[in-house]
Design an enzyme around this catalytic site. Structure first.
Site, PDB file in Angstrom:
ATOM      1  N   SER A  39       0.841  -1.195   0.000  1.00 44.81           N
ATOM      2  CA  SER A  39       0.000   0.000   0.000  1.00 44.81           C
ATOM      3  C   SER A  39       0.874   1.242   0.000  1.00 44.81           C
ATOM      4  CB  SER A  39      -0.875   0.005   1.257  1.00 44.81           C
ATOM      5  OG  SER A  39      -1.549   1.234   1.404  1.00 44.81           O
ATOM      6  N   TYR A  52      -2.569  -0.908  10.185  1.00 41.77           N
ATOM      7  CA  TYR A  52      -2.587  -1.278   8.773  1.00 41.77           C
ATOM      8  C   TYR A  52      -1.210  -1.056   8.151  1.00 41.77           C
ATOM      9  CZ  TYR A  52      -3.906  -1.280   3.840  1.00 41.77           C
ATOM     10  OH  TYR A  52      -3.977  -1.543   2.492  1.00 41.77           O
TER      11      TYR A  52
END
Length: 157
Positions: A39, A52
């Protein structure tokens, strides 16, 4: 901690298990490419994304090490780092509301951040990610990272 464990089970341990399953065949063939998707949160610190980010950063380090370890067997390892992609409906795939994860003490801090998520200046499309995966899979250089989407490209720069 239950949320953090779910994140790591999926984003980190799931990825590592998949890689572990495919490496023996690639090593035996002395060819192949592992493309792990992380990401753009790994490209710059972002608020409200600590767990995350940690789960994705773990795969960044894992894949970077794999690139060195697997090169001796003719196998490459690459990273695709997508930006924010609201059209994927990612948030609808989890069994809780992100807002419910914010302690009351952080509500005032979080409100403008959630508001900004509603209308981002740049976003990533599914095709951006597909193109980056294709590029990574077919690139025979030692390049490791492939940001996907205009927002990820801007962060990487």
């Amino acid at each position: 901690m239950d949320y953090v464990r779910k994140l790591f089970d999926t984003n980190t341990f799931g990825t590592m298990a998949m890689v572990q399953a495919v490496i023996p065949q690639m090593r035996a063939r002395r060819s192949g490419v592992v493309v792990n998707v992380t990401s753009s949160v790994t490209l710059a610190p972002m608020p409200l994304a600590a767990a995350y980010t940690a789960s994705k950063q773990a795969i960044e380090g894992f894949t970077g090490s794999l690139a060195h370890e697997l090169a001796a067997f003719g196998v490459r390892a690459k990273l695709v780092e997508p930006g924010y992609a609201p059209t994927t409906r990612f948030s609808q795939n989890i069994d809780f509301a992100i807002e419910d994860m914010i302690p009351e003490a952080y509500a005032d801090f979080a409100a403008p951040i959630f508001a900004a998520f509603a209308s981002p200046a740049l976003t990533t499309r599914e095709t951006d990610v597909a193109e980056a995966v294709f590029l990574a899979a077919n690139d025979t250089s030692d390049r490791l990272r492939y940001p996907a989407g205009p927002d990820a490209v801007a962060l990487a720069a």
